[in-house]
Design a protein around this motif. Structure first.
Motif, PDB file in Angstrom:
ATOM      1  N   ASP A 231       0.850  -1.186   0.000  1.00 41.88           N
ATOM      2  CA  ASP A 231       0.000   0.000   0.000  1.00 41.88           C
ATOM      3  C   ASP A 231       0.886   1.236   0.000  1.00 41.88           C
ATOM      4  O   ASP A 231       1.885   1.313   0.733  1.00 41.88           O
ATOM      5  CB  ASP A 231      -0.896  -0.019   1.238  1.00 41.88           C
ATOM      6  CG  ASP A 231      -1.669   1.260   1.390  1.00 41.88           C
ATOM      7  OD1 ASP A 231      -2.707   1.403   0.727  1.00 41.88           O
ATOM      8  OD2 ASP A 231      -1.206   2.135   2.153  1.00 41.88           O
ATOM      9  N   ALA A 233       0.620   4.300   1.132  1.00 44.67           N
ATOM     10  CA  ALA A 233       0.789   5.001   2.408  1.00 44.67           C
ATOM     11  C   ALA A 233       1.686   4.205   3.348  1.00 44.67           C
ATOM     12  O   ALA A 233       2.566   4.760   4.027  1.00 44.67           O
ATOM     13  CB  ALA A 233      -0.570   5.256   3.052  1.00 44.67           C
ATOM     14  N   ALA A 264      -7.671  11.328  -3.936  1.00 45.99           N
ATOM     15  CA  ALA A 264      -7.897  10.733  -2.618  1.00 45.99           C
ATOM     16  C   ALA A 264      -6.646  10.014  -2.119  1.00 45.99           C
ATOM     17  O   ALA A 264      -6.319  10.075  -0.918  1.00 45.99           O
ATOM     18  CB  ALA A 264      -9.076   9.763  -2.679  1.00 45.99           C
ATOM     19  N   LEU A 265      -5.938   9.343  -3.014  1.00 49.26           N
ATOM     20  CA  LEU A 265      -4.708   8.661  -2.618  1.00 49.26           C
ATOM     21  C   LEU A 265      -3.654   9.671  -2.175  1.00 49.26           C
ATOM     22  O   LEU A 265      -2.980   9.477  -1.152  1.00 49.26           O
ATOM     23  CB  LEU A 265      -4.180   7.819  -3.784  1.00 49.26           C
ATOM     24  CG  LEU A 265      -2.828   7.126  -3.559  1.00 49.26           C
ATOM     25  CD1 LEU A 265      -2.903   6.155  -2.382  1.00 49.26           C
ATOM     26  CD2 LEU A 265      -2.387   6.401  -4.828  1.00 49.26           C
ATOM     27  N   GLN A 267      -4.175  12.640  -0.980  1.00 49.58           N
ATOM     28  CA  GLN A 267      -4.611  13.192   0.309  1.00 49.58           C
ATOM     29  C   GLN A 267      -4.267  12.250   1.460  1.00 49.58           C
ATOM     30  O   GLN A 267      -3.781  12.683   2.510  1.00 49.58           O
ATOM     31  CB  GLN A 267      -6.119  13.443   0.278  1.00 49.58           C
ATOM     32  CG  GLN A 267      -6.529  14.663  -0.519  1.00 49.58           C
ATOM     33  CD  GLN A 267      -8.042  14.847  -0.525  1.00 49.58           C
ATOM     34  OE1 GLN A 267      -8.797  13.874  -0.557  1.00 49.58           O
ATOM     35  NE2 GLN A 267      -8.483  16.091  -0.487  1.00 49.58           N
ATOM     36  N   GLU A 268      -4.517  10.960   1.252  1.00 48.20           N
ATOM     37  CA  GLU A 268      -4.254   9.996   2.325  1.00 48.20           C
ATOM     38  C   GLU A 268      -2.766   9.897   2.635  1.00 48.20           C
ATOM     39  O   GLU A 268      -2.356   9.946   3.812  1.00 48.20           O
ATOM     40  CB  GLU A 268      -4.786   8.614   1.951  1.00 48.20           C
ATOM     41  CG  GLU A 268      -4.529   7.586   3.054  1.00 48.20           C
ATOM     42  CD  GLU A 268      -4.900   6.171   2.657  1.00 48.20           C
ATOM     43  OE1 GLU A 268      -4.558   5.254   3.437  1.00 48.20           O
ATOM     44  OE2 GLU A 268      -5.509   5.972   1.594  1.00 48.20           O
ATOM     45  N   VAL A 269      -1.943   9.748   1.613  1.00 44.93           N
ATOM     46  CA  VAL A 269      -0.497   9.622   1.832  1.00 44.93           C
ATOM     47  C   VAL A 269       0.041  10.882   2.506  1.00 44.93           C
ATOM     48  O   VAL A 269       0.833  10.805   3.451  1.00 44.93           O
ATOM     49  CB  VAL A 269       0.232   9.361   0.501  1.00 44.93           C
ATOM     50  CG1 VAL A 269       1.747   9.399   0.702  1.00 44.93           C
ATOM     51  CG2 VAL A 269      -0.180   8.010  -0.079  1.00 44.93           C
ATOM     52  N   ALA A 271      -1.590  13.016   4.407  1.00 49.16           N
ATOM     53  CA  ALA A 271      -2.076  13.095   5.790  1.00 49.16           C
ATOM     54  C   ALA A 271      -1.325  12.127   6.699  1.00 49.16           C
ATOM     55  O   ALA A 271      -0.943  12.475   7.822  1.00 49.16           O
ATOM     56  CB  ALA A 271      -3.571  12.806   5.820  1.00 49.16           C
ATOM     57  N   ARG A 272      -1.089  10.906   6.227  1.00 50.75           N
ATOM     58  CA  ARG A 272      -0.407   9.925   7.061  1.00 50.75           C
ATOM     59  C   ARG A 272       1.049  10.316   7.319  1.00 50.75           C
ATOM     60  O   ARG A 272       1.571  10.107   8.430  1.00 50.75           O
ATOM     61  CB  ARG A 272      -0.506   8.542   6.423  1.00 50.75           C
ATOM     62  CG  ARG A 272      -1.928   7.971   6.467  1.00 50.75           C
ATOM     63  CD  ARG A 272      -1.979   6.550   5.921  1.00 50.75           C
ATOM     64  NE  ARG A 272      -3.339   6.015   5.949  1.00 50.75           N
ATOM     65  CZ  ARG A 272      -3.895   5.428   6.998  1.00 50.75           C
ATOM     66  NH1 ARG A 272      -3.226   5.315   8.133  1.00 50.75           N
ATOM     67  NH2 ARG A 272      -5.134   4.961   6.926  1.00 50.75           N
ATOM     68  N   GLN A 275       0.851  13.155   9.911  1.00 51.02           N
ATOM     69  CA  GLN A 275       0.482  12.652  11.237  1.00 51.02           C
ATOM     70  C   GLN A 275       1.627  11.890  11.901  1.00 51.02           C
ATOM     71  O   GLN A 275       1.764  11.896  13.128  1.00 51.02           O
ATOM     72  CB  GLN A 275      -0.745  11.755  11.123  1.00 51.02           C
ATOM     73  CG  GLN A 275      -2.025  12.510  10.773  1.00 51.02           C
ATOM     74  CD  GLN A 275      -3.164  11.578  10.383  1.00 51.02           C
ATOM     75  OE1 GLN A 275      -3.012  10.362  10.401  1.00 51.02           O
ATOM     76  NE2 GLN A 275      -4.307  12.165  10.031  1.00 51.02           N
TER      77      GLN A 275
END
Length: 350
Positions: A231, A233, A264-265, A267-269, A271-272, A275
């Motif tokens: 994956d 992320a 969306a991908l 954004q997720e990567v 954000a992770r 974080q």
């Protein structure tokens, strides 16, 4: 005695008939000498040369103008200048990288027709292809704004023209190019990351990243693909944890079979990574990038782009060359206005 430029070119139909492709030839692309000799020209320009010589008109002084079929960004002027260097002609042109309009005259050539007429095919092709590629790159540049954008298009065209395409992309606004010769021709060093091949051979993304850090020059940015095994992320976090501040970026190149790189991908990567305490890691996106996707991906958090087929498959901007003066007398084919076209944009380049 050294042959002049004119004498080095094909002289008549007999020379065309006598020319044979060497049986040991390995590649089909024309080399520099073959282009200069006129072997890539349309046959009717050799017929024209022979006819004009037969009539004693080959030294007729003409002024020819080249105009564009549609708006875009002009490129290829320097290559045309290099092609015609050494001939007793004057060449005037709109500067490379300029916006041009439909039907705008972009180049003017003055000289005896026999000295340059044989090169009409080649020079129109140089301007047409390069301008098409530069125009596509400019659209990507406008979409990307200040975000870095690199041309990755060399793999989508014949290797003989890949450097021409990459140079044109830089003229159009790309920050760099992956093709070694293309970047060098534009006065730059090639830019790029590493392919999936090395990931698959080594078997682990983190191991490749560590080896990259050790083996590459100190100034080589550490930007790693994260879509080969896991994956995206998850792999991005593995890299960040293993390399820390040495990791400058990750590259998303997810294939279409897995849905490609979506906003969306990204954004997720993004954000992770943030974080987990790695907000400095940039996201470089490649694979099917278009101006429209650049805008969407920037909004999602992408930081830079590799653009390939959108630039490489760009249609040429067709160019036409017309004789507009003969011995100072205004002329034109039916449907065109005789005489030189008024313009203040051209400057002498040769």
């Amino acid at each position: 005695m050294t042959k002049t430029m004119n004498e080095r070119t094909l002289q008549n139909m007999d020379e065309v008939a006598a020319y044979k492709v060497p049986p040991a030839r390995r590649l089909f692309s024309a080399n520099h000498d073959e282009i200069i000799r006129g072997l890539t020209t349309d046959i009717y320009f050799i017929r024209t040369r022979q006819l004009l010589r037969h009539l004693g008109l080959d030294r007729t002084m003409v002024t020819a103008e080249v105009f564009a079929s549609r708006p875009g960004i002009l490129a290829g002027v320097e290559e045309v200048k290099n092609l015609l260097t050494g001939l007793p002609v004057e060449v005037w042109a709109v500067p490379e990288g300029s916006d041009i309009k439909e039907k705008e005259v972009v180049m003017r050539i003055v000289g005896a027709y026999d000295d340059f007429g044989i090169y009409e095919t080649a020079l129109l092709g140089m301007l047409a292809s390069s301008s098409g590629w530069a125009t596509a790159a400019r659209k990507c540049r406008e979409a990307a704004g200040d975000y870095p954008m690199i041309s990755f298009g060399a793999r989508h065209v014949h290797p003989a023209v890949a450097p021409v395409m990459e140079r044109a992309a830089i003229i159009g606004g790309a920050d760099g190019a992956s093709c070694i010769l293309g970047a060098k021709l534009a006065g730059q060093e090639p830019r790029g990351t590493v392919p999936h091949a090395v990931m698959l051979i080594v078997g682990d993304t983190v191991e490749v990243a560590r080896a990259y850090r050790e083996a590459m020059p100190p100034d080589a940015p550490v930007i790693m693909l994260v879509d080969t095994f896991k994956d995206e992320a998850e792999e991005a976090l593995r890299l960040a944890e293993a390399l820390g501040n040495d990791l400058q970026g990750i590259r998303l190149d997810t294939p279409s079979e897995r849905g490609g790189v979506t906003p969306a991908l990204v954004q997720e990567v993004k954000a992770r990574l943030r974080q987990a305490g790695y907000p400095q890691v940039k996201i470089f996106v490649s694979g099917g990038i278009t101006p429209e996707r650049i805008i969407q991906l920037i909004a999602a958090g992408a930081d830079s782009f590799g653009v390939g087929s959108y630039i490489s498959r760009a249609p040429a901007i067709d160019m036409t060359m017309d004789i507009k003066e003969i011995n100072g007398r205004p002329v034109a084919k039916r449907g065109r206005i005789p005489g030189l076209t008024g313009t203040t944009r051209m400057h002498r380049v040769l």
